[in-house]
Structures are given as structure tokens and as C-alpha cells.
Design a protein around this motif. Structure first.
Motif, mmCIF file in Angstrom:
data_model
loop_
_atom_site.group_PDB
_atom_site.id
_atom_site.type_symbol
_atom_site.label_atom_id
_atom_site.label_comp_id
_atom_site.label_asym_id
_atom_site.label_seq_id
_atom_site.Cartn_x
_atom_site.Cartn_y
_atom_site.Cartn_z
ATOM 1 N N ARG A 155 0.764 -1.350 -0.044
ATOM 2 C CA ARG A 155 0.024 0.161 -0.108
ATOM 3 C C ARG A 155 0.859 1.349 -0.069
ATOM 4 N NH1 ARG A 155 -4.297 -2.667 4.294
ATOM 5 N NH2 ARG A 155 -5.591 -3.524 2.582
ATOM 6 N N LYS A 156 1.997 1.009 0.587
ATOM 7 C CA LYS A 156 2.830 2.547 0.571
ATOM 8 C C LYS A 156 3.860 2.564 -0.510
ATOM 9 C CE LYS A 156 3.672 2.998 5.702
ATOM 10 N NZ LYS A 156 4.487 3.270 6.758
ATOM 11 N N PHE A 157 4.299 1.195 -1.305
ATOM 12 C CA PHE A 157 4.922 1.312 -2.286
ATOM 13 C C PHE A 157 4.342 0.416 -3.424
ATOM 14 C CE2 PHE A 157 7.492 1.753 1.389
ATOM 15 C CZ PHE A 157 8.331 2.654 1.161
ATOM 16 N N PRO A 158 3.450 0.989 -4.069
ATOM 17 C CA PRO A 158 2.440 -0.023 -5.047
ATOM 18 C C PRO A 158 3.349 -0.377 -6.410
ATOM 19 C CG PRO A 158 1.734 2.549 -5.030
ATOM 20 C CD PRO A 158 2.725 2.266 -3.896
ATOM 21 N N GLN A 159 4.453 0.419 -6.713
ATOM 22 C CA GLN A 159 5.100 0.310 -7.891
ATOM 23 C C GLN A 159 5.910 -1.109 -7.697
ATOM 24 O OE1 GLN A 159 5.884 2.426 -5.285
ATOM 25 N NE2 GLN A 159 8.012 2.616 -5.077
ATOM 26 N N ILE A 160 6.321 -1.453 -6.371
ATOM 27 C CA ILE A 160 7.211 -2.649 -6.389
ATOM 28 C C ILE A 160 6.387 -3.965 -6.219
ATOM 29 C CG2 ILE A 160 8.904 -3.869 -4.526
ATOM 30 C CD1 ILE A 160 9.519 -1.087 -3.537
ATOM 31 N N PRO A 161 6.454 -4.995 -7.258
ATOM 32 C CA PRO A 161 5.660 -6.133 -7.258
ATOM 33 C C PRO A 161 5.731 -6.952 -6.147
ATOM 34 C CG PRO A 161 7.121 -5.619 -9.216
ATOM 35 C CD PRO A 161 7.370 -4.866 -8.191
ATOM 36 N N ALA A 200 -1.602 -8.943 -3.789
ATOM 37 C CA ALA A 200 -0.720 -9.488 -4.229
ATOM 38 C C ALA A 200 -0.631 -9.478 -5.696
ATOM 39 C CB ALA A 200 -0.482 -10.662 -3.643
ATOM 40 N N ASP A 201 0.288 -8.960 -6.644
ATOM 41 C CA ASP A 201 0.502 -9.245 -7.945
ATOM 42 C C ASP A 201 0.422 -10.720 -8.406
ATOM 43 O OD1 ASP A 201 1.065 -6.145 -8.877
ATOM 44 O OD2 ASP A 201 2.295 -6.859 -7.215
ATOM 45 N N LEU A 202 0.908 -11.440 -7.514
ATOM 46 C CA LEU A 202 1.160 -13.036 -7.859
ATOM 47 C C LEU A 202 0.947 -14.011 -6.414
ATOM 48 C CD1 LEU A 202 1.549 -15.290 -9.906
ATOM 49 C CD2 LEU A 202 3.960 -15.030 -9.542
ATOM 50 N N CYS A 203 0.115 -14.928 -6.490
ATOM 51 C CA CYS A 203 0.007 -15.728 -5.306
ATOM 52 C C CYS A 203 0.804 -16.950 -6.026
ATOM 53 C CB CYS A 203 -1.212 -15.960 -4.706
ATOM 54 S SG CYS A 203 -1.967 -14.304 -4.022
ATOM 55 N N ARG A 220 -5.899 -12.802 -7.714
ATOM 56 C CA ARG A 220 -5.910 -12.480 -9.062
ATOM 57 C C ARG A 220 -5.143 -13.184 -9.956
ATOM 58 N NH1 ARG A 220 -3.288 -6.528 -9.635
ATOM 59 N NH2 ARG A 220 -1.983 -6.948 -7.540
ATOM 60 N N LYS A 221 -4.303 -13.985 -9.626
ATOM 61 C CA LYS A 221 -3.360 -15.039 -10.318
ATOM 62 C C LYS A 221 -2.991 -15.982 -9.172
ATOM 63 C CE LYS A 221 -0.217 -16.182 -13.760
ATOM 64 N NZ LYS A 221 0.688 -15.568 -14.857
ATOM 65 N N CYS A 222 -2.885 -17.185 -9.185
ATOM 66 C CA CYS A 222 -2.099 -18.041 -8.239
ATOM 67 C C CYS A 222 -1.580 -19.211 -9.139
ATOM 68 C CB CYS A 222 -2.975 -18.445 -7.246
ATOM 69 S SG CYS A 222 -2.028 -19.518 -5.865
ATOM 70 N N ILE A 223 -0.308 -19.299 -8.858
ATOM 71 C CA ILE A 223 0.240 -20.513 -9.644
ATOM 72 C C ILE A 223 0.782 -21.575 -8.546
ATOM 73 C CG2 ILE A 223 0.709 -19.225 -11.644
ATOM 74 C CD1 ILE A 223 3.790 -19.297 -10.559
ATOM 75 N N ALA A 224 1.180 -22.745 -9.137
ATOM 76 C CA ALA A 224 1.800 -23.539 -8.251
ATOM 77 C C ALA A 224 3.117 -23.919 -8.598
ATOM 78 C CB ALA A 224 1.033 -25.120 -8.479
ATOM 79 N N ILE A 225 4.153 -23.686 -7.628
ATOM 80 C CA ILE A 225 5.600 -24.220 -7.687
ATOM 81 C C ILE A 225 5.578 -25.111 -6.383
ATOM 82 C CG2 ILE A 225 7.949 -23.335 -7.562
ATOM 83 C CD1 ILE A 225 7.193 -20.734 -8.799
ATOM 84 N N THR A 226 6.040 -26.419 -6.742
ATOM 85 C CA THR A 226 5.798 -27.318 -5.726
ATOM 86 C C THR A 226 7.304 -27.166 -4.724
ATOM 87 O OG1 THR A 226 6.958 -29.029 -7.001
ATOM 88 C CG2 THR A 226 4.694 -28.847 -7.216
ATOM 89 N N ASN A 227 7.170 -28.104 -3.794
ATOM 90 C CA ASN A 227 8.281 -28.124 -2.996
ATOM 91 C C ASN A 227 9.308 -28.874 -3.894
ATOM 92 O OD1 ASN A 227 8.100 -26.602 -0.552
ATOM 93 N ND2 ASN A 227 6.682 -27.876 -0.152
#
Length: 430
Positions: A155-161, A200-203, A220-227
Motif C-alpha cells: 500500500r505504501k510502495f505500489p510500484q514494487i511487485p 498481491a501481484d502474484l500468489c 488475481r492469479k495463483c500458480i503452483a510451484i511445488t516443493n
């Protein structure tokens, strides 16, 4: 080199499962052009420590530690006894005092007892971001208070992904039911979750099932990156046990209790003297007293149980390689369908038969089937005969001195491969 700020509660020398995922991501991110800056507590409240993990930290990782206050001492003041630190993450307390202890945890500390670190962290990191160039922010939970720190920064730095990494579900986590959360407080949990998912820009999460769940809840968008597994952990030469050993190192509680397996093992011990003399059940990690009490009710099985003290991750991997069968216990619930613990990939790399228990049609079950890595059973189904058959087949392999061949197609789960996927997504945001 681009710089990524990672907000994480668990960091070496913590021995918690949460540290493994980000220890390895940060180990290989510099190879992909990203310098990790890890923000973590200076004095976290846990007893489980694994100093050997410090040797695995990439020297290019910058670590920032700040003091944290956690309310666990209140437990001792209210209930007159010291809470076992090692049990906070995985076990809930039973009995009358346990009810109120769990109620306090779930209703007074939302979303978790780390919430008091939010404001001081936001103040410190806001100043840090003004003075230092950061190309992306990642928060990893549980504890989910880490996400709330990142939410305030966004909220303070919206430009940072901002990337929010979920190692577990949030409001749909089964364990929340044990906290007896009041409906009004539950609204607060859901409000926090919704804000994080939308901002969040990406979950990222660890399975496809959970990725779909978070998108259903508003991401908005959520992807799977497994362990995954670190190839270097399995380069050591280890001599297997001469005994037929089924082992499990991790959380064993009422949500992960394979009673049908205990019955099957007891029956095999009673029916076959050779099996009874050769068989051992090795257990380590966080084990509930109720589970240990249940095992003591079996005439033969209780004699085969060996409970280990805390082992370092390196020692646990060695136990995998020494064992005959590796036991995988998933949460027996709807959300458990998305539970793919990191140990599954280490089991695959260890080339040992897997005996798994969990909910039907889950991601872990699919991986085990695809890789022909073992047998998968449901907790609630009366399947003692099928379990006995699977265990007996593994016992015959052990008796014949046979080793499973290397499994094809598991390199996609190596830590280098999963880190490459993470770096690719970070690049797309910057």
C-alpha cells in the motif's frame, strides 16, 4: 543483479519445514540473476534448531534480523505451565485447559501470534525501501502475519511487485476448526485473506489444488510451484538397515493417523514370525501423545516402535536412505487434497517404496501414481488386506536385497528447477 526482499519467519537455524522451501530458493536464485535479502526475526520463539542448515545458506544472501515479541509466555501465566515450543506449529492441545488455550490462540491473535511484529516491521522496512532499491517483495506464510507486513508495504510502495507464497491454506486450513473461532473473528481472518489475495501481484502455493482454491477465494492469479529435493542431499553413501524399517519423520497427530496401517502391521506381526523379527517402525518429529498411546495398545506393534529425538535435515535424509519403506501422511480433509509435503520429493529421490495415506483424488496421490512410486490409501476405508499386501511386497523386496530403479521425470522437482520457475515469474513482474 536484481534484488528481492523476502519476508519469512522461519530461517536457519530453525528446523521447521517452512525453512526448507526458502533456504533452497535463496540458494539458487543468484544463479538466475536475483539477489535475496531475507527479513526474519532475531529472536523467534521455537526450540527446534538445526545448525547444520547454516552451512547451506548461499553467501550471496543478505539477512536482516529484527527483534520480535510473541505472547507465548502468557500461556504459562494463565495456565500455570510452560507450553511446549516444538508443538506450536503442528499440534493443538486437548482437555479443558487445551480448549481455552486453543480458543485464545484462535480468537485473540488474528491471524496468528506473530501479528505484533507487523507494525514495527512495516516501520523498519518502509525506511529500508526508501533507502535501498528493491525490485520485488516476497512474503511467505505460514505464519500469515508475514503477508500482512507485505500488504502494508504494498500500500505504501505500489510500484514494487509483490508475490505472496502460501505453504499452507489460510482460512480453509483444517486446523482452524480446533481453535473454536467465533464467527465474528472468522470474518477478520477472511478479510485479511481477501485483502492479501487481491493486492498481491502474484500468489504462489505448493499444489494445483490449492492454487485453484486461492483463485476461488479472490486471488488475481495463483500458480503452483511445488516443493522439491536438493540433488546434493542424495549424493551421500549410506548403508541400509538390515532390519525391515518403515519410517516417518514429521507431524503425526489426529488429522494424520493411519489406524488401518497399525492394524495391518499388527496382523502381519502376528501371522508371520520372520516379519515380526525383522520389522521396525521408526518415528520422529512432532508426535502427539494420543498417537503414541494408541500404538501402545498393540501387542506386537508396540515392540517394533522406535521413537527418535529431533534429527537435523541431513540426518533425516540419511534415515530415508537407510529405510525400507517411507510413510507419507497427509491431512485427512478436503484441503488435504492439495497437500504435497516436501518429503514426497525427497522420498522419490531416495528410491524407496512409498506407503501413503490421505484424501481421495489429491495432488500427492497423482504424483505417486504417475511415478509408480508406491501405494496410496484412504484413512477411512477398511483396507487392511490391501495394506498388508503392499507392505508384504515391500518386505519381499527387502528380503531379496532389491533396490528400486531411479525414477524418470523427477528432475522437474529438483530445487534448481523449481527455483528457475520462480525466477521466471519474478522476471515477468519486473
Amino acid at each position: 543483479m536484481k534484488r528481492v526482499l523476502i519476508i519469512a519467519y522461519y530461517w536457519p537455524p530453525s528446523g521447521g519445514s517452512g525453512v526448507q522451501r526458502w533456504l533452497n530458493f535463496t540458494k539458487y536464485l543468484p544463479e538466475k540473476g536475483w539477489k535475496p535479502i531475507v527479513y526474519t526475526p532475531e529472536n523467534p520463539d521455537f526450540e527446534i534448531q538445526d545448525d547444520s542448515l547454516l552451512q547451506e545458506v548461499n553467501p550471496e544472501v543478505e539477512v536482516i534480523k529484527r527483534p520480535i515479541w510473541e505472547p507465548y509466555k502468557l500461556h504459562q501465566l494463565v495456565f500455570g505451565k510452560k507450553q511446549k515450543k516444538g508443538n506450536k506449529a503442528g499440534l493443538v492441545e486437548s482437555g479443558k485447559s487445551g480448549y481455552w488455550s486453543n480458543w485464545i490462540r484462535g480468537n485473540l491473535f488474528v491471524p496468528d501470534p506473530k501479528i505484533f511484529w507487523r507494525k514495527p516491521s512495516v516501520r523498519f522496512l518502509s525506511d529500508y525501501l526508501k533507502r535501498n532499491k528493491i525490485d520485488a517483495i516476497i512474503s511467505t506464510g505460514t505464519p500469515h502475519s508475514m503477508h500482512l507486513i507485505a500488504l502494508s508495504l504494498k500500500r505504501k510502495f505500489p510500484q514494487i511487485p509483490w508475490v505472496a507464497d502460501f505453504r499452507d491454506p489460510w482460512t480453509e486450513l483444517d486446523m482452524l476448526k480446533s481453535y473454536h473461532i467465533h464467527p465474528l473473528r472468522m470474518k477478520k481472518y477472511r478479510s485479511y485473506e481477501k485483502s492479501v489475495l487481491k493486492m498481491a501481484d502474484l500468489c504462489i502455493t505448493t499444489s494445483k489444488v490449492w492454487a485453484n482454491d486461492f483463485e476461488r477465494l479472490g486471488a488475481r492469479k495463483c500458480i503452483a510451484i511445488t516443493n522439491g529435493y536438493d540433488e546434493r542431499d542424495f549424493e551421500q553413501e549410506v548403508k541400509p538397515y538390515t532390519q525391515f524399517v518403515i519410517s516417518h519423520f514429521g507431524l503425526l497427530n489426529h488429522l494424520r493417523n493411519p489406524s488401518s496401517l497399525w492394524n495391518a502391521l499388527e496382523a502381519l506381526c502376528a501371522e508371520n514370525q520372520t516379519f515380526r523379527e525383522k520389522f521396525e517402525l521408526h518415528l520422529g518429529g512432532t508426535i502427539s501423545s494420543e498417537n503414541l498411546a494408541e500404538l501402545k495398545n498393540f501387542t506386537h506393534l508396540k515392540k517394533a516402535v522406535k521413537v527418535f529425538p529431533y534429527l537435523s535435515h541431513k540426518e533425516v535424509v540419511k534415515e530415508y536412505l537407510k529405510s525400507s519403506v517411507l510413510l507419507l501422511l497427509l491431512f485427512n480433509s478436503e484441503s488435504g487434497k492439495g497437500n504435497i509435503p516436501g518429503k514426497l520429493f525427497e522420498y522419490l529421490a531416495a528410491r524407496r517404496p512409498i506407503l501413503a495415506f490421505g484424501p481421495d483424488k489429491g495432488d500427492s496421490a497423482q504424483i505417486i501414481e504417475d511415478k509408480q512410486a508406491g501405494s496410496f490409501f484412504l484413512y477411512e476405508k477398511e483396507n487392511v488386506t490391501e495394506i498388508k499386501k503392499a507392505v508384504w511386497e515391500a518386505f519381499q523386496l527387502h528380503q531379496n536385497g532389491e533396490v528400486l530403479p531411479a525414477r524418470n521425470g523427477i528432475s522437474m522437482f529438483s530445487r534448481r528447477a523449481t527455483t528457475a520457475a520462480l525466477a521466471e515469474h519474478l522476471n515477468s513482474l519486473t
